[in-house]
Design an enzyme around this catalytic site. Structure first.
Site, mmCIF file in Angstrom:
data_model
loop_
_atom_site.group_PDB
_atom_site.id
_atom_site.type_symbol
_atom_site.label_atom_id
_atom_site.label_comp_id
_atom_site.label_asym_id
_atom_site.label_seq_id
_atom_site.Cartn_x
_atom_site.Cartn_y
_atom_site.Cartn_z
ATOM 1 N N ASP A 115 0.829 -1.205 0.000
ATOM 2 C CA ASP A 115 0.000 0.000 0.000
ATOM 3 C C ASP A 115 0.869 1.262 0.000
ATOM 4 O O ASP A 115 1.872 1.320 0.712
ATOM 5 C CB ASP A 115 -0.860 -0.051 1.277
ATOM 6 N N GLU A 127 2.021 -0.309 -4.852
ATOM 7 C CA GLU A 127 1.128 0.776 -5.250
ATOM 8 C C GLU A 127 1.958 2.056 -5.180
ATOM 9 O O GLU A 127 2.253 2.565 -4.093
ATOM 10 C CB GLU A 127 -0.071 0.874 -4.302
HETATM 11 C C1 GLC Z 1 -4.225 2.955 -0.772
HETATM 12 C C2 GLC Z 1 -5.430 2.047 -0.710
HETATM 13 C C3 GLC Z 1 -6.618 2.849 -0.259
HETATM 14 C C4 GLC Z 1 -6.333 3.387 1.121
HETATM 15 C C5 GLC Z 1 -5.030 4.195 1.142
HETATM 16 C C6 GLC Z 1 -4.545 4.441 2.543
HETATM 17 O O1 GLC Z 1 -4.344 3.906 -1.779
HETATM 18 O O2 GLC Z 1 -5.627 1.423 -1.954
HETATM 19 O O3 GLC Z 1 -7.792 2.096 -0.273
HETATM 20 O O4 GLC Z 1 -7.392 4.174 1.543
HETATM 21 O O5 GLC Z 1 -3.983 3.545 0.470
HETATM 22 O O6 GLC Z 1 -4.052 3.272 3.124
#
Ligand code: GLC
Length: 581
Positions: free
Chosen positions: A244, A310
């Site tokens: 994440d 991500e």
């Molecule tokens: C990422 C996740 C999202 C979350 C954020 C904070 O972007 O995909 O759903 O709210 O991180 O952890």
């Protein structure tokens, strides 16, 4: 004289407005590097790790399947649906977090990295989930939130208690500048990221929302604690992690202010927005180094494990996460292409860039939606034919395709207004206009329960239960059961494509070669080549029928839409495509 001065001021104002509009509406185009691509001579399959050729299905546990009638999806529910995912043909399942959490951000605010939240099940169920997935010859990927914890994590509770407790330095604490925050740093989605804690009389920083304080990764104890979590799940047999907001982990150690930017409207990669360039809070070189350290841990495991990050930024930056020697993260999400535009030039440009920036041995990813984004069929105007053509593209390109639950049947966005959202984002942006909050910011609309059947509550939970988010109104006609019985459904298209992909070495392992005759125009045309074998993919991205010349002896392996072969000619209907052999 006065008139001249006024005219001058007016001119300056107009120029200023024009500059602002141009800066805010443009998207920087990154130069494409010259890359030599070799075809058909890559390392043989046997010497390559499984994750290079896998296909990934994302499950959002809260909305997948409820087994106990509380209206919340759970692990036992997921286990009961594993055969569905296996039959559909995906090889890897990624689970959004089901760890213990106050659920303010529905699991992305973790309060215990070792335990599942009781809403979802217990440790025995997690063990059996891993076992049941492996039994079906699939891989399992967990979601790790390394950047921040929940404010209710015992680490933060201890850290905020005083300035000298053993965990006092586990988060980013600073004194303010008088009444003002320590720096001008914005959070990931813009606006001040510092929060004043009245107990400690200090500010803490959070890249996401205020209840998700950022960990201080420069403290070696924090790093070790998180590495322990990584090892714990790898030891349990988890095959990989989705990481994440991995590119927000490290900030500038000197706490320098971020520079001013003319950009107010967010750039697509979120690097500039709300008058700020996130120079010191995003994509810090220490994030790249951390990617390598983590890889070092993963590479001690056999069979091989993998990580997908991500991360946001231009391709050059994203490649830093993968490492020059492919010794960083195994994969990163390439979100650039998910801002779908339905024309061949759009896809040609994006894919060409991806091929140039991530030639083998890099492996690209293709992702069109997830639990944070607008569902792809809604971007395609709910056009089933286009959704099938997109599936054909996504499952035949070189790289790892990621599907979000419900995409396989074309679940559209729901219409839950921003002011009724359970998602915390709309409230954090309460000053935005309603339309922006409703569809773009309110992530409830892509998280409604999975539509299994035409029965009450779509088969997601008991007929009399109240699902945590309302089931979308169209479920009576748009559901898995119905599409299973329709030869021509989107679900059938996806199942067939996944079957073909699994049986085809070129589609799994091959290089990608653009066909010159399709370097312009409405048709996308490419070959996938692996050693002596190849397949050709042609997709008509337009509403005009196309008559195309094809090689002698070509046969259709798979078609979506209208596709007729007559001797050396192929007639492709609007938004139709084929795989030729
Ligand atoms: C990422 C996740 C999202 C979350 C954020 C904070 O972007 O995909 O759903 O709210 O991180 O952890």
């Amino acid at each position: 004289m006065l008139r001249k001065i006024l005219l001058g001021i007016l001119l300056i104002l107009i120029t200023g407005i024009v500059v602002l509009v141009v800066v805010n509406l443009s998207n920087d185009t990154e130069p494409i590097p010259e890359t030599e691509i070799t075809h058909g001579v890559e390392v043989a399959e046997a010497d390559r790790p499984w994750w290079e050729a896998t296909t990934v299905y994302q499950v959002y546990p809260r909305s997948y399947q409820d087994s106990n009638g509380d209206g919340i999806g759970d692990i036992a529910g997921i286990i009961s649906r594993l055969d569905y995912i296996a039959d559909l043909g995906f090889e890897t399942i990624w689970f959004s977090p089901f760890f213990k959490s106050p659920q303010k951000d529905f699991g992305y605010d973790v309060s215990d990295y070792y335990l599942p939240d009781p809403e979802y099940g217990d440790t025995l169920l997690v063990d059996s989930l891993i076992r049941e997935i492996h039994k079906r010859d699939m891989k399992v990927v967990f979601d790790l939130v390394l950047n921040h914890t929940s404010e209710e994590h015992p680490w933060f509770e201890e850290s905020r208690r005083s300035r000298d407790n053993p965990k006092s330095d586990w988060y980013l604490w600073r004194d303010g500048q008088g009444e003002e925050p320590p720096t001008n740093w914005h959070r990931a989605l813009g606006m001040n990221g510092w929060h004043f804690d009245s107990g400690r009389q200090q500010w803490y920083f959070s890249s996401f929302l205020s209840f998700q304080p950022d960990l201080n990764w420069r403290n070696p104890e924090v790093k070790e604690a998180m590495f322990d979590v990584v090892r714990y799940w790898l030891d349990k047999g988890v095959d990989g992690f989705r990481l994440d907001i991995f590119n927000y982990i490290y900030e500038d150690p000197d706490f320098r202010d971020n520079p001013f930017s003319l950009r107010v409207v967010p750039t697509q990669d979120f690097t500039k927005m709300f008058w700020q360039e996130k120079k010191y809070t995003m994509n810090h070189p220490d994030d790249f180094a951390l990617a390598k350290e983590l890889r070092g841990i993963l590479d001690t495991y056999n069979p091989p494990r993998f990580m997908v990050g991500e991360v946001f930024g231009d391709h050059k930056t994203l490649r830093n996460f993968l490492g020059d020697q492919q010794d960083g993260l195994n994969l990163v999400f390439l979100f650039d292409i998910s801002a779908l535009e339905w024309n061949a030039d759009f896809f040609r440009d994006k894919i060409q860039r991806i091929e140039a920036f991530y030639p083998y041995p890099y492996t690209p990813t293709y992702v069109f939606s997830n639990h944070d984004r607008i569902r792809s069929i809604s971007l395609l105007g709910n056009d089933l034919q286009k959704a099938k053509a997109l599936a054909l593209l996504q499952l035949t390109l070189r790289g790892v395709p990621f599907y979000y639950q419900g995409e396989e049947i074309g679940m559209p966005m729901a219409n839950i207004p921003g002011d009724q959202a359970l998602d915390p984002l709309p409230a954090a942006f309460d000053w935005l206009p309603e339309f922006a909050k409703d569809q773009v910011i309110n992530r409830d609309n892509c998280r409604t329960p999975m539509q299994w059947t035409a029965n009450a509550n779509a088969g997601f939970t008991d007929a009399t239960a109240i699902p945590w988010l309302p089931v979308s109104p169209g479920y009576e006609t748009l559901n898995v059961e119905r599409q299973m019985n329709e030869a021509n459904s989107l679900l059938a298209t996806n199942t067939q494509l996944l079957t073909i992909r699994r049986a085809s070495q070129p589609l799994q392992w091959g290089s990608l070669k653009w066909l010159e005759e399709y370097s312009a125009g409405d048709v996308l045309g490419f070959q996938r080549i692996y050693q002596q074998e190849q397949v050709t993919v042609l997709i008509n991205i337009s509403d005009v029928e196309q008559s195309l010349e094809i090689g002698p002896g070509s046969t259709i392996l798979f078609a979506t839409g209208k596709a007729d072969v007559n001797r050396n000619r192929l007639v492709l209907g609007p938004d139709s495509g084929v795989i030729l052999k």
